[in-house]
Design a protein around this motif. Structure first.
Motif, PDB file in Angstrom:
ATOM      1  N   GLN A 134       0.765  -1.058  -0.088  1.00  0.00           N
ATOM      2  CA  GLN A 134       0.063  -0.021   0.087  1.00  0.00           C
ATOM      3  C   GLN A 134       0.838   1.412  -0.119  1.00  0.00           C
ATOM      4  O   GLN A 134       0.445   2.445  -0.442  1.00  0.00           O
ATOM      5  CB  GLN A 134      -0.916  -0.054   1.166  1.00  0.00           C
ATOM      6  CG  GLN A 134      -1.893  -1.143   1.174  1.00  0.00           C
ATOM      7  CD  GLN A 134      -3.061  -0.942  -0.089  1.00  0.00           C
ATOM      8  OE1 GLN A 134      -3.465   0.184  -0.224  1.00  0.00           O
ATOM      9  NE2 GLN A 134      -3.334  -2.042  -0.687  1.00  0.00           N
ATOM     10  N   ASN A 135       1.869   1.293   0.741  1.00  0.00           N
ATOM     11  CA  ASN A 135       2.783   2.310   0.576  1.00  0.00           C
ATOM     12  C   ASN A 135       3.210   2.742  -0.751  1.00  0.00           C
ATOM     13  O   ASN A 135       3.792   1.788  -1.475  1.00  0.00           O
ATOM     14  CB  ASN A 135       4.203   1.977   1.571  1.00  0.00           C
ATOM     15  CG  ASN A 135       3.876   2.047   2.826  1.00  0.00           C
ATOM     16  OD1 ASN A 135       2.565   2.772   3.263  1.00  0.00           O
ATOM     17  ND2 ASN A 135       4.357   1.326   3.738  1.00  0.00           N
ATOM     18  N   PRO A 136       3.310   4.170  -1.238  1.00  0.00           N
ATOM     19  CA  PRO A 136       3.588   4.335  -2.493  1.00  0.00           C
ATOM     20  C   PRO A 136       5.237   4.657  -2.664  1.00  0.00           C
ATOM     21  O   PRO A 136       6.035   4.624  -1.928  1.00  0.00           O
ATOM     22  CB  PRO A 136       2.894   5.930  -2.638  1.00  0.00           C
ATOM     23  CG  PRO A 136       3.393   6.650  -1.253  1.00  0.00           C
ATOM     24  CD  PRO A 136       2.774   5.075  -0.225  1.00  0.00           C
ATOM     25  N   MET A 137       5.530   4.275  -4.040  1.00  0.00           N
ATOM     26  CA  MET A 137       6.851   4.831  -4.608  1.00  0.00           C
ATOM     27  C   MET A 137       6.890   6.281  -4.531  1.00  0.00           C
ATOM     28  O   MET A 137       5.831   7.020  -5.061  1.00  0.00           O
ATOM     29  CB  MET A 137       6.884   4.247  -6.203  1.00  0.00           C
ATOM     30  CG  MET A 137       8.224   4.462  -6.748  1.00  0.00           C
ATOM     31  SD  MET A 137       8.191   3.926  -8.488  1.00  0.00           S
ATOM     32  CE  MET A 137       8.370   2.101  -8.159  1.00  0.00           C
ATOM     33  N   LEU A 209      20.932  18.024 -12.157  1.00  0.00           N
ATOM     34  CA  LEU A 209      19.621  17.914 -11.034  1.00  0.00           C
ATOM     35  C   LEU A 209      19.987  16.465 -10.448  1.00  0.00           C
ATOM     36  O   LEU A 209      20.726  15.567 -11.268  1.00  0.00           O
ATOM     37  CB  LEU A 209      18.311  17.885 -11.816  1.00  0.00           C
ATOM     38  CG  LEU A 209      18.063  18.987 -12.662  1.00  0.00           C
ATOM     39  CD1 LEU A 209      16.809  18.811 -13.483  1.00  0.00           C
ATOM     40  CD2 LEU A 209      18.138  20.491 -11.561  1.00  0.00           C
ATOM     41  N   GLU A 210      19.120  15.986  -9.551  1.00  0.00           N
ATOM     42  CA  GLU A 210      19.400  14.414  -9.201  1.00  0.00           C
ATOM     43  C   GLU A 210      17.897  14.122  -8.991  1.00  0.00           C
ATOM     44  O   GLU A 210      17.003  14.418  -8.421  1.00  0.00           O
ATOM     45  CB  GLU A 210      19.960  14.409  -7.809  1.00  0.00           C
ATOM     46  CG  GLU A 210      20.028  13.107  -7.171  1.00  0.00           C
ATOM     47  CD  GLU A 210      20.474  12.749  -5.903  1.00  0.00           C
ATOM     48  OE1 GLU A 210      21.490  11.907  -5.543  1.00  0.00           O
ATOM     49  OE2 GLU A 210      20.356  13.506  -5.018  1.00  0.00           O
ATOM     50  N   PHE A 211      17.557  13.150  -9.864  1.00  0.00           N
ATOM     51  CA  PHE A 211      16.274  12.302  -9.965  1.00  0.00           C
ATOM     52  C   PHE A 211      16.498  11.037  -8.807  1.00  0.00           C
ATOM     53  O   PHE A 211      17.445  10.085  -8.956  1.00  0.00           O
ATOM     54  CB  PHE A 211      16.124  11.883 -11.165  1.00  0.00           C
ATOM     55  CG  PHE A 211      14.888  10.816 -11.232  1.00  0.00           C
ATOM     56  CD1 PHE A 211      13.684  11.429 -11.267  1.00  0.00           C
ATOM     57  CD2 PHE A 211      15.274   9.634 -11.547  1.00  0.00           C
ATOM     58  CE1 PHE A 211      12.441  10.619 -11.718  1.00  0.00           C
ATOM     59  CE2 PHE A 211      13.940   8.498 -11.709  1.00  0.00           C
ATOM     60  CZ  PHE A 211      12.702   9.040 -11.662  1.00  0.00           C
ATOM     61  N   THR A 212      15.522  10.733  -8.179  1.00  0.00           N
ATOM     62  CA  THR A 212      15.471   9.752  -7.220  1.00  0.00           C
ATOM     63  C   THR A 212      14.225   8.819  -7.233  1.00  0.00           C
ATOM     64  O   THR A 212      13.013   9.451  -7.266  1.00  0.00           O
ATOM     65  CB  THR A 212      15.680  10.125  -5.684  1.00  0.00           C
ATOM     66  OG1 THR A 212      16.904  10.943  -5.531  1.00  0.00           O
ATOM     67  CG2 THR A 212      15.794   8.580  -4.722  1.00  0.00           C
ATOM     68  N   LEU A 213      14.232   7.725  -7.349  1.00  0.00           N
ATOM     69  CA  LEU A 213      13.182   6.808  -7.324  1.00  0.00           C
ATOM     70  C   LEU A 213      13.295   5.865  -6.065  1.00  0.00           C
ATOM     71  O   LEU A 213      14.353   5.189  -6.025  1.00  0.00           O
ATOM     72  CB  LEU A 213      13.019   5.838  -8.410  1.00  0.00           C
ATOM     73  CG  LEU A 213      11.748   4.753  -8.752  1.00  0.00           C
ATOM     74  CD1 LEU A 213      11.474   4.497 -10.044  1.00  0.00           C
ATOM     75  CD2 LEU A 213      12.217   3.658  -7.832  1.00  0.00           C
ATOM     76  N   ASP A 214      12.305   6.122  -5.110  1.00  0.00           N
ATOM     77  CA  ASP A 214      12.545   5.505  -3.888  1.00  0.00           C
ATOM     78  C   ASP A 214      11.202   4.776  -3.462  1.00  0.00           C
ATOM     79  O   ASP A 214      10.181   5.106  -3.286  1.00  0.00           O
ATOM     80  CB  ASP A 214      12.919   6.725  -2.767  1.00  0.00           C
ATOM     81  CG  ASP A 214      13.165   6.078  -1.519  1.00  0.00           C
ATOM     82  OD1 ASP A 214      13.038   4.706  -1.262  1.00  0.00           O
ATOM     83  OD2 ASP A 214      13.625   6.772  -0.573  1.00  0.00           O
ATOM     84  N   ASP A 215      11.455   3.335  -3.366  1.00  0.00           N
ATOM     85  CA  ASP A 215      10.432   2.519  -3.014  1.00  0.00           C
ATOM     86  C   ASP A 215      10.663   1.540  -1.809  1.00  0.00           C
ATOM     87  O   ASP A 215      10.028   0.744  -1.640  1.00  0.00           O
ATOM     88  CB  ASP A 215      10.046   1.585  -3.983  1.00  0.00           C
ATOM     89  CG  ASP A 215       8.281   1.114  -4.110  1.00  0.00           C
ATOM     90  OD1 ASP A 215       7.580   1.658  -3.340  1.00  0.00           O
ATOM     91  OD2 ASP A 215       8.099   0.285  -4.952  1.00  0.00           O
ATOM     92  N   ARG A 216      11.234   2.277  -0.811  1.00  0.00           N
ATOM     93  CA  ARG A 216      11.756   1.467   0.145  1.00  0.00           C
ATOM     94  C   ARG A 216      10.757   1.426   1.580  1.00  0.00           C
ATOM     95  O   ARG A 216      10.902   0.441   2.347  1.00  0.00           O
ATOM     96  CB  ARG A 216      13.053   2.026   1.035  1.00  0.00           C
ATOM     97  CG  ARG A 216      14.254   1.904  -0.051  1.00  0.00           C
ATOM     98  CD  ARG A 216      15.546   2.976   0.859  1.00  0.00           C
ATOM     99  NE  ARG A 216      15.139   4.187   0.670  1.00  0.00           N
ATOM    100  CZ  ARG A 216      16.158   5.148   1.299  1.00  0.00           C
ATOM    101  NH1 ARG A 216      17.056   4.863   1.880  1.00  0.00           N
ATOM    102  NH2 ARG A 216      15.486   6.461   1.227  1.00  0.00           N
TER     103      ARG A 216
END
Length: 235
Positions: A134-137, A209-216
């Motif tokens: 249920q927690n989002p990316m 720029l810094e792009f981050t994808l965080d799904d922790r």
């Protein structure tokens, strides 16, 4: 004047292709290979030119960074988790997610000058994708010079499962995202997509720029996705 502008447009298009040629999509690559056989003045007489103009970004600045070049990617290289793998369609290495619960990666993007830019993440959602919870990316675009967040998005895990099943996809997350700020577009007629983010404004003095994808925050098992490149283009 129109002749000069037309020739400038053809030259700019060729320069864009030359800069990103290692990260072209299959249709882009086929058209690019075809057009490289002809002088620039002959392009407009070729059917391939018209098709090329419609598939290559119409921007004077287009930069594509491979996800394999991430400066931070948890467990990257672990053949049981996530690793670079040659994709037969793209004809290059992409990052393939075999199975993991703790997922995060980040990419630096150079910014040649201030202005408005659009970001697109090229990704694959395979039929066997597994993405529960249920927690989002969380997606974030950060100014490394001014230390400010330029874009921030949340994506529910259900999005990826719906996409694989061909069900309607809702990118809105509790009213946070809307259809103009974040959308999915097919890049091919198969399992590859662009995740298109809203335009951002880059201030003077910004170097990258810094792009981050965080799904922790979603601790459930994740599998069945690939990431190819992140594109930044002037608008």
């Amino acid at each position: 004047s129109s002749g000069i502008n037309a020739e400038y447009g053809h030259t700019a298009k060729q320069l864009t292709l030359d800069r990103i040629h290692q990260l072209l999509l299959p249709l882009e690559r086929a058209l690019y290979t075809h057009l490289k056989q002809f002088p620039i003045c002959a392009w407009t007489r070729l059917p391939a030119y018209t098709r090329l103009w419609n598939v290559i970004p119409r921007s004077d600045i287009v930069i594509r960074m491979p996800v394999t070049a991430s400066h931070m990617f948890g467990y990257l290289g672990d053949r049981e988790a996530v690793y670079p793998d040659r994709d037969p369609t793209m004809k290059r290495e992409v990052v393939y997610l075999r199975g993991i619960s703790w997922l995060i990666f980040a990419l630096y993007l150079p910014v040649p000058r201030p202005g408005r830019y659009r970001l697109r993440l090229h990704l694959q959602v395979r039929p066997e994708v597994h993405w529960k919870g249920q927690n989002p990316m969380v997606l974030r675009v950060l100014s490394t010079t001014h230390k400010e967040v330029l874009a921030h998005y949340f994506i529910h895990p259900k999005v990826w499962m719906d996409l694989a099943r061909g069900a309607p996809v809702n990118l809105d997350y509790n009213g946070y995202n809307d259809l103009t700020s974040l959308r999915l577009e097919r890049s091919r007629r198969d399992t590859w997509y662009f995740l298109v983010m809203d335009n951002i404004e880059v201030r003077s003095g910004e170097g990258r720029l810094e792009f981050t994808l965080d799904d922790r925050q979603n601790v459930f098992w994740k599998a069945g996705k690939s990431w190819d490149f992140l594109e930044i283009a002037s608008v």
